[in-house]
Structures are given as structure tokens and as C-alpha cells.
Write a protein that holds these residues in place. Structure first.
Motif, short mmCIF file in Angstrom:
data_model
loop_
_atom_site.label_atom_id
_atom_site.label_comp_id
_atom_site.label_asym_id
_atom_site.label_seq_id
_atom_site.Cartn_x
_atom_site.Cartn_y
_atom_site.Cartn_z
N TRP C 80 0.83 -1.20 0.00
CA TRP C 80 0.00 0.00 0.00
C TRP C 80 0.86 1.25 0.00
O TRP C 80 0.39 2.34 -0.33
N ASP C 214 -2.64 3.68 -4.37
CA ASP C 214 -1.67 3.60 -3.29
C ASP C 214 -1.89 4.72 -2.27
O ASP C 214 -2.57 5.69 -2.54
N PHE C 215 -1.26 4.54 -1.13
CA PHE C 215 -1.32 5.56 -0.09
C PHE C 215 -0.47 6.77 -0.49
O PHE C 215 0.39 6.67 -1.34
N TYR C 216 -0.73 7.85 0.17
CA TYR C 216 0.02 9.10 0.02
C TYR C 216 -0.10 9.68 -1.39
O TYR C 216 0.82 10.34 -1.87
N THR C 217 -1.18 9.37 -2.08
CA THR C 217 -1.36 9.98 -3.40
C THR C 217 -2.62 10.85 -3.40
O THR C 217 -3.13 11.20 -4.45
N GLY C 218 -3.11 11.17 -2.22
CA GLY C 218 -4.26 12.05 -2.10
C GLY C 218 -5.59 11.39 -2.40
O GLY C 218 -6.59 12.05 -2.60
N ASN C 220 -7.29 9.29 -0.42
CA ASN C 220 -8.06 8.90 0.77
C ASN C 220 -8.52 7.44 0.69
O ASN C 220 -9.70 7.12 0.80
N CYS C 221 -7.57 6.55 0.48
CA CYS C 221 -7.88 5.12 0.42
C CYS C 221 -8.37 4.63 1.77
O CYS C 221 -7.78 4.98 2.79
N LEU C 222 -9.40 3.81 1.78
CA LEU C 222 -9.78 3.12 3.01
C LEU C 222 -9.62 1.63 2.75
O LEU C 222 -10.39 1.03 2.00
N VAL C 223 -8.58 1.06 3.32
CA VAL C 223 -8.30 -0.36 3.14
C VAL C 223 -8.94 -1.09 4.31
O VAL C 223 -8.56 -0.88 5.46
N GLU C 224 -9.91 -1.92 4.02
CA GLU C 224 -10.80 -2.41 5.08
C GLU C 224 -10.92 -3.94 5.02
O GLU C 224 -11.23 -4.50 3.97
N GLU C 231 -16.84 2.54 -1.52
CA GLU C 231 -16.24 3.63 -0.76
C GLU C 231 -15.37 3.10 0.37
O GLU C 231 -14.79 3.88 1.13
N MET C 233 -16.64 1.55 2.89
CA MET C 233 -17.45 1.47 4.10
C MET C 233 -18.02 0.06 4.28
O MET C 233 -18.31 -0.63 3.31
#
Lengths: 71, 269, 405
Positions: C80, C214-218, C220-224, C231, C233
Motif C-alpha cells: 500500500w 496507493d497511499f500518500y497519493t491524495g 483517501n484510500c480506506l483499506v478495510e 467507498e 465502508m
């Protein structure tokens, strides 16, 4: 100060009533979306804007802002 | 709705699943204020495990990884190592971090890897319905300690200090401003930081630990039964020790150590 | 992902002698793997040993974690963070990783996990080979999910399949398991390897939170880890949406089985007896097939060469070759999961017998029995840590065929 409490977010826990240093809040006859009693800023004019209630509200329901003066 | 939180919360996911008066929301606010003050929203990822407190980041419009029980620190270390320049904050609970995740805590502390952990200690397993946790005080009657708990409770902050963490603080949910400042300091600190927050679970620990399910009562109790530690002071017994318990800037951080060690090798190539 | 190299660059290929585990590690580097987290365990240890320095020389990250649980978690975290990631382990460690394999499947995280199988259960036989994890690799984590698993039988396949494992995992955004065993892990063979880094194109999650993966690309990923909607959720409390989610993560593999599957056949054109094997056992099986055909054995012989030799075979007398009456071929399964049912059915259509030798109690055979109803499916299990010898295979086959006649 202008205090607003979000009816959809407030869960009626009563923390704001207990921690306000100026006892601004009291329970009102209003109910939140959960059906429990909601606080009300009964002495809004006493508010010193310390924002403790904002920080301590577990549900981000309270907003305290300086009142916008018209004109 | 609160203006600051409005900018951070996933609005369509509200209301939160937290019980009325839960400490998680207070900690969420403190963490958000810290992130907002430092201006690091885009450079921060939030990682959490399983349990009520691990739901704190799931409501936030940021990069969030909601992982498996106890493993948040292992996922977080992988993420941090992959992106050393970015920030990682871990939300975890007393069961998640001290019981099932104990081994990962041990090694993350020992490595002194640059991650900030917010350890939400409500003294109980709240999500599963009020069972004894590693932090449950002695004699507390819970669903799995019907005769009163007889395990010695674990102290998250002291354990982290003994394992080699380099910034350790403890606050309660009744200290929102200090908590925010400690989170900011922990994020800025180069090394492993752990901020333990004694939080109220009115539904479960209210019953088992405090004997009163009123959130306002527990908040007042926490305020009155804690003291702020200053170096060299005589510590009152039976009260929660709050404050910045350790801030060590001398121990080198893990990724720095890793890079120093491999630098020679890289140069030779 | 960080920007990939523009073109695949198999600039120089060269032949070297490598150990299977080493080849796997080299292939990972070539496939662009830049993060390795692991924990030493026999017989996979050479992979972590090799990558402890090799990963540094290519500017990647290596970490020895506190256990296999943490290793598996760390590679998911790193992925991620935008780095292709791998871990390697064996039986007991693989058991510990199951939790995270389920997490990777549900969060659609592309990671590669190498399991160099040893004998079990429990600590079992650390230095001996087995194929006992064939079901664990598919059913090890709780709940319904699909997995891709590949079984190399040579050092070259250790190399090639590792690269393909990265390609498949990135394309289908799913964990892929390289199910090797002690025999291929530790053998040394000539192998063709490539220089540089292969460009591997990534796919998208079925359940996309944002265009940024990926993370840190703006984004707002929610890996769940809970069942979730587009989304991120949770929808675990909604039966119809939850069912849809499970169908989606299983379907993305099941529906692309033609693209994923890799089944090879040797001498199957007119065979009425088939040996169906995977992993190192397929070496013995191919050897047995060649013996029955009376073909001189050489590891390097190519299919075409064999076809020419095949014509000579029939002329040999039964005395010289007691198995010349067995018209036997080999079906070699390289992607054991998802189960390549159609392909196996097609190849075995004309067979009277299908023998399934495996280094376990007869597990994969159950799948074959389920899909081949028209012919006799016979399990040839072997446990204890040794591979079947070609002679053993031929004897068992001859005995079975004779009994029937």
C-alpha cells in the motif's frame, strides 16, 4: 459566541453539561435523532469560547464560533 | 456539526458506531487537531487493528488501513519502511496492542521505528461485550472474570518505556488539550512514540471498572484520580500517572540505523 | 505505484547455475519486487538470506520481522506504500500467514508469498519435501476467497513462475502463492535469467475507493478487512451486498481462469493413460513417461526432439522395455489453483486411466476425481518426505492396468 449542536450526531451522553466551566449547557426538551435528551446552550451569553465542549464531544456534534456581526 | 471535524470525517459514514459518551470521539478530535496543526494530512496514513478504538480512523477522509487483530503495528512498519519520508499513526486498544499484538509492540519499540501509536486503554474488551483485557484492574468483575480479575494489569506506557520506545506519554480522555499536544510531539519525534490514553467505555468498563455508566461521572473520576507527573516528584499512590513520561532524543531511529549500516555496501556497488 | 520502467528490458539473458530458492529471489528482483520481509525457516531460508543483501543493492528494503505473521503483514503494508512486495516461508510459517492472506484477498492487495513446502503436520519434517499444503494454500484462511497458486518443478520454473506470480498478482490485485517444495527449492540447475527489471502493469481493484491505488497519493484510500462497498465502508451487516462482494472477489479469478491457467502436456496426443502431476513430482512423472516410451533420458530434451524419438520406441521389444505396452502421457499442472478443470478435462478426454502421484495423502486427486467422471482416477500418494521414483510410478501403473485386464 454562537453554539450549535447537531441533532443528527448528538447521542445525548451529557459530557458537555458536566465539563463546561461556565455551565452554559442544560438539558432541553428537544430530542436528538436517537430519541434521547439533547443539551441546549441555555446560557450561551456566558460562553467564553474555551472550546472544551468541542474537544470533549465524542461525536463532533458541537460547534462554537464567534458570532458574525452584521453590517 | 463541528467545522474542523466536518473537513476530516467521511460524512456518509456517520454517525459513528461508538456508544454515547465513548472516549474514542474525544481521541479522534485530539488526533485530528494535531494533524491539522502540523499540516500533515496528505503525508499521513492511519493504521489500526481490531476493536472499538481501531474504528477511530475508519471515519476519516485520509489514507486508512483497518487491519487484523493485533497486527496494526506489523502492517504499519511495512508501510513506514516502504515510504520512510511519510508519517504513520497507529490507533490500537489495550487488547489489540498488549494482548494479541504484544510481540509486535515489543519489536516495534525495540527497533525505535518512527511510528506514532495512540494506545486507547479502556481497561476492557468493549466490542465483544465486556470481557477482561490485559489492562483490566484487579478485582474488576467482567464477563470473563466473574469472581473478580486476578491477573496483574499491564501498564501500556511503562511497558513501552521498558521495551525501548523513545517518546512515551499518558493522558486520560479528560485531558484533551494535553493529549493533542502529546500527539503532536509524538508525531514530530524521530523514533517510536506511544501515547496511552485512559479512555472511558461507559457501556462496559462503566459497569465493570467504575461502577457507574454515566460518561460524565467517569470523566470527572479520571480528572480527579490522575496526577501530572513531573520529574523528581513524589508520586501519589493509587492515581493514574499522566504526563510526558519519557522523551529520549539520543537513541537512533531504526530506518536511520538501517541506512547507515547499508550505506557502505551501497557505495561499493 | 511508482513509475515503472517504460519497456520490458530483457536486455541480456544469460545461463547460470542456480539453486531453486536463489532463482526465486533473483526473479523477484527482476519482477520489480522492492520490499521483502521474512523470517528464517527451513527449507526456504536461502531466499531471505539472498535478499538480505540483494534487496539493498537494488535500492529496495529488506527487513527480518519478529515472526511470519508480522512478515506477511509488513508486505501488505509495504504494497500500500507502493512497493511490490514478497515474503517466503515454509509449512509452519505459512500456517501463521493465513490470517494475512485472507486480509490481502479481501483488501485486493497484490503480494507474492512463497511456500517452500516441507513435511507436516506441525514442525513435521523440516528438511524433507512434501506437497501436503496443496489444500491449505487454497482453503487456509477462513471464509470464501479464491487464490492463485503455482507449482514449479525445476529451477527454471522457480524463476519463471516467480515473475508470473508478480504479473498475476498485480493484474488481478490478489495474493499469489508460489507453492514450491524442498526438492525444487534446494536443487541446482542451469537456468536462463535476465538483466534489468521487467515492467509489470498493474490492474485495478474491483472495489475501487479512488482512482489512486496507493497511499500518500491524495486518494483517501480506506483499506478495510471487513466486507466493504466501493467507498470502503462496511457492508458486513447487509446480506445482499455482502454476497455481491464475495462473488466479486472470487469471480475476478474464476472468470479469468483461461488466462490464468497453465497446464502442460507431454505425449498426450494418443495416450490412453495419463499421469497428472504438479511440482517436483512431475519430474519423476515425465521421466517415467519417457522410460515407457523407451526414450533416452536427458533433462534438456525438447518436445520436438522427443516426437522424433517416439517413433523409434514402438520397435523395441517387450523384453528390453517391460512398460512399452503402456501408452502413457503426462499432464503437468503448473497453476494448481484456480483448478484448471476445463483444460484437464480436455487433455484427459481420451484416457482410460489417470494416475495422480503426489507427496501427500492423496489430496489433489480428489479434485481430479470430481472433474473426470469417465475414466478411472487412481491416487498414488507418497508420504515420508521422498519423491516418487519413475520406476515406482511405472510399477504402480502396470500393476493397476494388468489387474484390470
Amino acid at each position: 459566541m454562537k453554539i450549535s449542536i447537531d441533532k443528527g450526531l448528538c447521542k445525548g451522553c451529557g459530557i458537555c453539561l458536566s465539563i463546561c466551566p461556565k455551565n452554559v449547557y442544560g438539558f432541553s426538551a428537544n430530542r436528538n435523532s436517537y430519541g434521547s435528551s439533547m443539551p441546549e446552550a441555555v446560557s450561551e451569553s456566558e460562553c467564553i469560547g474555551c472550546s472544551l465542549c468541542e474537544r470533549m464531544c465524542p461525536d463532533a456534534a458541537i460547534n462554537v464560533e464567534e458570532e458574525q456581526k452584521c453590517g | 456539526m463541528n467545522r474542523l471535524m466536518e473537513r476530516y470525517l467521511r460524512l456518509d459514514a456517520l454517525p459513528t458506531l461508538f456508544c454515547a459518551g465513548c472516549g474514542n470521539g474525544i481521541i479522534q478530535y485530539a488526533a485530528i487537531s494535531a494533524i491539522e496543526n502540523l499540516g500533515i494530512r496528505k503525508d499521513t496514513a492511519l493504521v489500526s487493528g481490531i476493536g472499538c478504538s481501531s474504528w477511530i480512523p475508519c471515519y476519516l477522509n485520509m489514507d486508512v488501513m483497518h487491519t487484523t487483530h493485533g497486527r496494526a503495528l506489523a502492517f504499519a512498519q511495512g508501510l513506514k519502511l516502504a515510504r520512510p519520508g511519510k508519517k504513520v499513526i497507529v490507533f490500537t486498544g489495550d487488547g489489540d496492542c498488549l494482548a494479541i499484538g504484544g510481540n509486535h509492540l515489543l519489536h516495534a519499540c525495540k527497533r525505535n521505528i518512527d511510528i506514532t501509536v495512540i494506545l486507547v486503554n479502556n481497561h476492557i474488551y468493549g466490542m465483544t461485550g465486556g470481557q477482561k483485557s490485559p489492562a483490566t484492574p484487579e478485582n474488576a468483575v467482567t464477563k470473563t472474570s466473574p469472581f473478580g480479575a486476578y491477573d496483574e494489569p499491564m501498564q501500556g506506557a511503562e511497558i513501552a518505556m521498558s521495551l525501548g520506545a523513545t517518546y512515551v506519554a499518558r493522558w486520560t480522555a479528560a485531558h484533551p488539550v494535553q493529549l493533542q499536544k502529546s500527539i503532536e510531539a509524538g508525531i514530530k519525534h524521530k523514533g517510536f512514540s506511544l501515547i496511552e490514553v485512559i479512555s472511558q467505555c461507559p457501556t462496559q468498563s462503566g459497569k465493570s471498572v467504575y461502577g457507574n455508566k454515566d460518561p460524565a461521572f467517569i470523566i470527572n473520576y479520571l480528572k480527579q484520580n490522575s496526577f501530572i507527573y513531573k520529574e523528581g516528584m513524589e508520586e501519589p499512590s493509587g492515581r493514574i500517572k499522566c504526563g510526558i513520561l519519557l522523551h529520549d532524543n539520543d537513541k537512533p531511529e531504526y530506518i536511520e540505523r538501517m541506512e547507515n549500516k547499508t550505506e557502505q555496501y551501497r557505495k561499493r556497488l | 505505484m511508482e513509475p515503472q520502467l517504460a519497456e520490458p528490458s530483457p536486455k541480456g539473458s544469460r545461463k547460470v547455475i542456480l539453486q531453486g530458492n536463489e532463482a526465486c529471489a533473483k526473479a523477484a528482483i527482476y519482477a520489480g519486487c522492492r520490499f521483502f520481509a521474512g523470517y528464517p525457516i527451513t527449507p526456504s531460508t536461502e531466499i531471505i538470506e539472498f535478499l538480505s543483501s540483494e534487496m539493498i543493492s537494488v535500492g529496495g528494503t529488506f527487513i527480518q520481522m519478529e515472526d511470519e505473521i508480522a512478515s506477511a503483514c509488513a508486505i501488505v503494508g509495504a504494497r500500500w506504500g507502493g512497493k511490490k512486495a514478497m515474503t517466503a516461508t515454509s509449512g509452519p510459517g505459512f500456517t501463521l500467514m493465513q490470517e494475512t492472506i485472507g486480509y490481502a484477498a479481501v483488501t485486493e492487495t497484490p503480494v507474492v508469498i512463497v511456500n517452500v513446502q516441507r513435511g507436516g503436520p506441525s514442525t513435521g519434517q523440516p528438511t524433507m519435501s512434501s506437497q501436503q499444503d496443496i489444500y491449505q494454500v487454497k482453503y487456509g484462511s477462513h471464509g470464501d476467497y479464491e487464490i492463485i497458486a503455482m507449482t514449479p518443478s525445476s529451477v527454471q520454473e522457480m524463476y519463471d513462475f516467480t515473475i508470473r506470480a508478480f504479473e498475476l498478482s498485480e493484474k488481478f490485485r490478489t495474493p499469489v502463492i508460489l507453492l514450491a517444495d524442498e526438492v525444487v527449492g534446494h536443487m541446482r540447475e542451469k537456468v536462463t535469467i535476465y538483466e534489468g527489471e521487467k515492467a509489470i502493469r498493474g490492474g485495478h481493484r474491483n472495489y475501487v475507493v479512488s482512482p489512486q491505488e496507493d497511499f500518500y497519493t491524495g486518494g483517501n484510500c480506506l483499506v478495510e478487512g471487513q466486507l466493504h462497498d466501493e467507498e470502503g465502508m462496511r457492508i458486513g451487516h447487509l446480506p445482499s451486498k455482502s454476497g455481491e462482494f464475495i462473488r466479486s472477489i472470487c469471480g475476478k479469478i474464476q472468470n479469468h481462469i483461461d488466462e490464468i491457467q497453465d497446464v502442460q502436456s507431454y505425449f498426450m496426443e494418443d495416450a490412453d493413460i495419463a499421469i497428472l502431476a504438479y511440482g517436483s513430482v512431475s519430474r519423476s512423472a515425465l521421466n517415467a513417461v519417457k522410460q515407457a516410451k523407451g526414450i533416452k533420458l536427458s533433462a534438456d530434451e525438447k518436445e520436438g526432439k522427443l516426437r522424433f524419438l517416439k517413433k523409434l520406441v514402438r520397435k523395441k521389444s517387450a523384453e528390453e522395455n517391460p512398460y512399452s505396452h503402456l501408452n502413457v502421457g503426462l499432464i503437468k499442472v503448473n497453476t494448481v489453483w484456480p483448478f484448471p478443470e476445463k483444460q484437464i478435462r480436455r487433455l484427459a478426454a481420451k484416457c482410460r486411466y489417470v494416475f495422480v502421484p503426489e507427496m501427500n495423502n492423496g489430496k489433489y486427486c480428489r479434485e481430479i476425481e470430481r472433474c473426470l467422471k469417465e475414466c478411472k482416477v487412481i491416487s498414488l500418494p507418497k508420504i515420508g518426505g521422498e519423491m516418487h521414483s519413475p520406476a515406482e510410478l511405472l510399477e504402480s501403473i502396470a500393476k493397476e492396468v494388468k489387474e484390470d485386464e
